[in-house]
Design an enzyme around this catalytic site. Structure first.
Site, PDB file in Angstrom:
ATOM      1  N   HIS A 129     -32.651  -0.687  -6.024  1.00 51.17           N
ATOM      2  CA  HIS A 129     -32.939   0.351  -7.010  1.00 51.17           C
ATOM      3  C   HIS A 129     -32.522  -0.095  -8.406  1.00 51.17           C
ATOM      4  O   HIS A 129     -33.271   0.064  -9.383  1.00 51.17           O
ATOM      5  CB  HIS A 129     -32.188   1.623  -6.599  1.00 51.17           C
ATOM      6  N   GLU A 130     -31.323  -0.684  -8.513  1.00 54.51           N
ATOM      7  CA  GLU A 130     -30.832  -1.104  -9.828  1.00 54.51           C
ATOM      8  C   GLU A 130     -31.618  -2.298 -10.363  1.00 54.51           C
ATOM      9  O   GLU A 130     -31.923  -2.368 -11.561  1.00 54.51           O
ATOM     10  CB  GLU A 130     -29.339  -1.428  -9.754  1.00 54.51           C
ATOM     11  N   HIS A 133     -34.771  -1.011 -11.952  1.00 51.40           N
ATOM     12  CA  HIS A 133     -34.617  -0.465 -13.299  1.00 51.40           C
ATOM     13  C   HIS A 133     -34.815  -1.551 -14.350  1.00 51.40           C
ATOM     14  O   HIS A 133     -35.468  -1.335 -15.382  1.00 51.40           O
ATOM     15  CB  HIS A 133     -33.228   0.152 -13.468  1.00 51.40           C
ATOM     16  N   GLU A 191     -36.136   7.109 -12.122  1.00 53.55           N
ATOM     17  CA  GLU A 191     -35.348   7.089 -10.898  1.00 53.55           C
ATOM     18  C   GLU A 191     -36.245   7.046  -9.660  1.00 53.55           C
ATOM     19  O   GLU A 191     -35.988   6.293  -8.718  1.00 53.55           O
ATOM     20  CB  GLU A 191     -34.430   8.312 -10.838  1.00 53.55           C
TER      21      GLU A 191
END
Length: 268
Positions: A129-130, A133, A191
């Site tokens: 997920h990071e 980003h 997100e």
């Protein structure tokens, strides 16, 4: 009054311009990202350097190795443009249940998160997920959106005539409206996009994508957020779980194919 009404419409029109994409994210979503990536990378590196001064890195070598292994395994399956970057992953000694990403290929994980991410695949869901980003340039989008919104409101204020109590009230309402109607939902879209990209990355790297759902169940049980989704920069836990489950089948097929070849990840 007519001048204020004109300014109201002009400001709304200017604010809507920021929704027009200038580029596309990895999922094909239109983006508004006007700052040079090199400038964003410089800002990210500077911020990460300051954070390392303020918060110590974990001294637990085993935990550091586990986090690095998960990150390296996911980075290895990224497209060449991102796989060959000089990523820096730091495990910070802090009890908050969180992780973050900054432009410049910087990712921070807090030790508190490892109490909720119970296995390598749950940690991979967070790390993926990071990484997403950064790859999707969400930092650039967020800063660009905030700059455009504030400039549109400032311009409208200057063009709306003399100071008056009515003018002040109107522009205060516009500022709140922009925050709720543009900036917060924009961040929620980041997100959600990072969740789905991270799901894809972790499956390709040989981590069980089903554990992403369990991670958010763990988060939900922890009750770490009571903010209504409308006023939050993050989707609710239930929304995230539903989105992940809706996109699970193709990613689970990728993971299963790796398991059949005994190529699943084994960081710990």
């Amino acid at each position: 009054m007519k001048l204020i009404q004109f300014s109201y419409k002009a400001t709304l029109a200017a604010a809507l311009v920021i929704l027009i994409g200038c580029s596309s994210s990895p999922t094909g979503r239109k983006q508004f990202a006007v700052l040079p990536d090199s400038q964003m990378d410089q800002m990210g590196v500077q911020s990460f350097t300051e954070m390392k001064k303020e918060t110590p890195a974990s001294s637990n070598a085993k935990l550091r190795e586990q986090v690095q292994c998960v990150a390296d395994t996911i980075i290895a399956v990224l497209p060449d443009k991102y796989r060959n970057q000089d990523w820096e992953i730091v495990l910070f000694d802090d009890e908050q249940v969180n992780a973050f990403a900054l432009p410049g290929y910087k990712v921070g994980v807090y030790t508190g998160l490892l109490k909720v991410a119970e296995n390598q695949s749950q940690l991979a869901a967070v790390v993926g997920h990071e990484l997403a980003h950064v790859i999707a340039r969400h930092g650039n989008e967020r800063v660009s959106t905030q700059l455009a919104t504030s400039q549109a409101l400032a311009l409208g204020y200057q063009l709306s005539g003399e100071e008056s109590p009515e003018k002040i009230v109107i522009f205060q309402a516009l500022g709140i409206g922009a925050q709720i109607g543009i900036i917060l939902p924009f961040s929620r879209s980041h997100e959600s996009e990072a969740d789905l990209l991270g799901l894809e990355y972790m499956a390709k790297a040989g981590f069980d994508p089903r554990e992403s759902v369990q991670l958010w169940r763990n988060m939900s049980e922890g009750g770490n957020s009571k903010t209504p989704e409308l006023l939050s920069t993050h989707p609710s836990h239930s929304t995230r779980i539903e989105d992940l489950q809706s996109n699970m089948q193709p990613n689970f097929a990728v993971y299963n194919a790796l398991v059949a070849k005994n190529k699943q990840s084994q960081c710990y």
